[in-house]
Design an enzyme around this catalytic site. Sequence first.
Site, PDB file in Angstrom:
ATOM      1  N   PHE A   1       5.822  -0.839  -2.726  1.00  0.00           N
ATOM      2  CA  PHE A   1       5.137  -1.894  -1.969  1.00  0.00           C
ATOM      3  C   PHE A   1       5.901  -2.139  -0.675  1.00  0.00           C
ATOM      4  O   PHE A   1       7.126  -2.194  -0.683  1.00  0.00           O
ATOM      5  CB  PHE A   1       5.101  -3.205  -2.762  1.00  0.00           C
ATOM      6  CG  PHE A   1       4.732  -3.054  -4.205  1.00  0.00           C
ATOM      7  CD1 PHE A   1       3.440  -2.713  -4.574  1.00  0.00           C
ATOM      8  CD2 PHE A   1       5.674  -3.247  -5.202  1.00  0.00           C
ATOM      9  CE1 PHE A   1       3.092  -2.580  -5.911  1.00  0.00           C
ATOM     10  CE2 PHE A   1       5.345  -3.118  -6.540  1.00  0.00           C
ATOM     11  CZ  PHE A   1       4.051  -2.773  -6.896  1.00  0.00           C
TER      12      PHE A   1
ATOM     13  N   GLY B   1       9.588   1.448   5.499  1.00  0.00           N
ATOM     14  CA  GLY B   1      10.010   0.316   4.696  1.00  0.00           C
ATOM     15  C   GLY B   1       9.951   0.610   3.211  1.00  0.00           C
ATOM     16  O   GLY B   1      10.095   1.751   2.768  1.00  0.00           O
ATOM     17  N   CYS B   2       9.669  -0.430   2.420  1.00  0.00           N
ATOM     18  CA  CYS B   2       9.880  -0.370   0.978  1.00  0.00           C
ATOM     19  C   CYS B   2       8.918   0.540   0.220  1.00  0.00           C
ATOM     20  O   CYS B   2       9.165   0.841  -0.942  1.00  0.00           O
ATOM     21  CB  CYS B   2       9.828  -1.781   0.392  1.00  0.00           C
ATOM     22  SG  CYS B   2      11.182  -2.847   0.938  1.00  0.00           S
ATOM     23  N   TYR B   3       7.818   0.975   0.834  1.00  0.00           N
ATOM     24  CA  TYR B   3       6.933   1.897   0.125  1.00  0.00           C
ATOM     25  C   TYR B   3       7.279   3.361   0.401  1.00  0.00           C
ATOM     26  O   TYR B   3       6.638   4.276  -0.117  1.00  0.00           O
ATOM     27  CB  TYR B   3       5.464   1.620   0.464  1.00  0.00           C
ATOM     28  CG  TYR B   3       5.043   1.888   1.894  1.00  0.00           C
ATOM     29  CD1 TYR B   3       4.685   3.165   2.310  1.00  0.00           C
ATOM     30  CD2 TYR B   3       4.973   0.849   2.821  1.00  0.00           C
ATOM     31  CE1 TYR B   3       4.289   3.406   3.622  1.00  0.00           C
ATOM     32  CE2 TYR B   3       4.571   1.079   4.128  1.00  0.00           C
ATOM     33  CZ  TYR B   3       4.232   2.360   4.525  1.00  0.00           C
ATOM     34  OH  TYR B   3       3.838   2.597   5.817  1.00  0.00           O
TER      35      TYR B   3
END
Length: 385
Positions: free
Chosen positions: A367, A156-158
Amino acid sequence: MNHLRAEGPASVLAIGTANPENILIQDEFPDYYFRVTKSEHMTQLKEKFRKICDKSMIRKRNCFLNEEHLKQNPRLVEHEMQTLDARQDMLVVEVPKLGKDACAKAIKEWGQPKSKITHLIFTSASTTDMPGADYHCAKLLGLSPSVKRVMMYQLGCYGGGTVLRIAKDIAENNKGARVLAVCCDMTACLFRGPSDSNLELLVGQAIFGDGAAAVIVGAEPDESVGERPIFELVSTGQTFLPNSEGTIGGHIREAGLMFDLHKDVPMLISNNIEKCLIEAFTPIGISDWNSIFWITHPGGKAILDKVEEKLHLKSDKFVDSRHVLSEHGNMSSSTVLFVMDELRKRSLEEGKSTTGDGFEWGVLFGFGPGLTVERVVLRSVPINY
């Protein structure tokens, strides 16, 4: 065994980014979204969605999935229809292709033969398959069959911070290694029609876009052949925040990727980020967060606003993050590398003394699910005009 390790820190030597050609204009998206999902009768929900889009500070996004694809796969617009097979059939092809485009740009900037690439790292939360996107990307690029590959799904976003952390470890522990690290995420995994019972879904439909970014990482740059560092990767760290379980998540179901995003995410990040900074910068003797440059994953406007307020940051610290959010939306793992690329380009265009907006030291934050925070301490390099 020290002779097998590189001397000095790893550096980012090149950056490349790529997006699909199809563009979604945010002002027009509510009408488009409710039309193609055959949901125009949901007038109140459409107005809520329009307000979400208006507040997103996003101007446009890129998206592979267009109206023609939806006509060919009409079940994709149903909220919970069993469409995983159709989504995966598209994404197992398109994710490596878009990743390859970003890699090709990074390799071109690097200026060295692709035969010098020793390792390939690929991350994507959009698809899962065997062999993975790393294998297909290597084949598309024509890399050596013996290139050492690492495939990471569902970060995901991290994930942009994760690939830098792993690339740094590989480059510093394998003398002469040149690591090609790529992130690619595409929204075809989670596009679906609206539902009155799932308002979180609307946020995801309003902010996510498609993108891929690649970096080449290596230690001991060989300036005799034109290698130049852009940023040194000084140190890395990862943590998950206390009392944050369930605030960001993704779950693969028969209907595709189901996304969770809790309203407390901006507060959780802003309340915990200074602890991460203190741990990272105390050894360097830095405690003024306005004296460093920032490469921050723009998960959404509220996250940037809350962190800026909590740390009393000057308004220009997130200018690159806000620009990427405006022009591309949240592209998950690749977004923070887009911000890195924007920062170094803007620093050059504005005549700054370093690749880090004129500052020597900086930080990169990602994050994502967990709630996980990935951070990288960076050192810029002087720009010679």
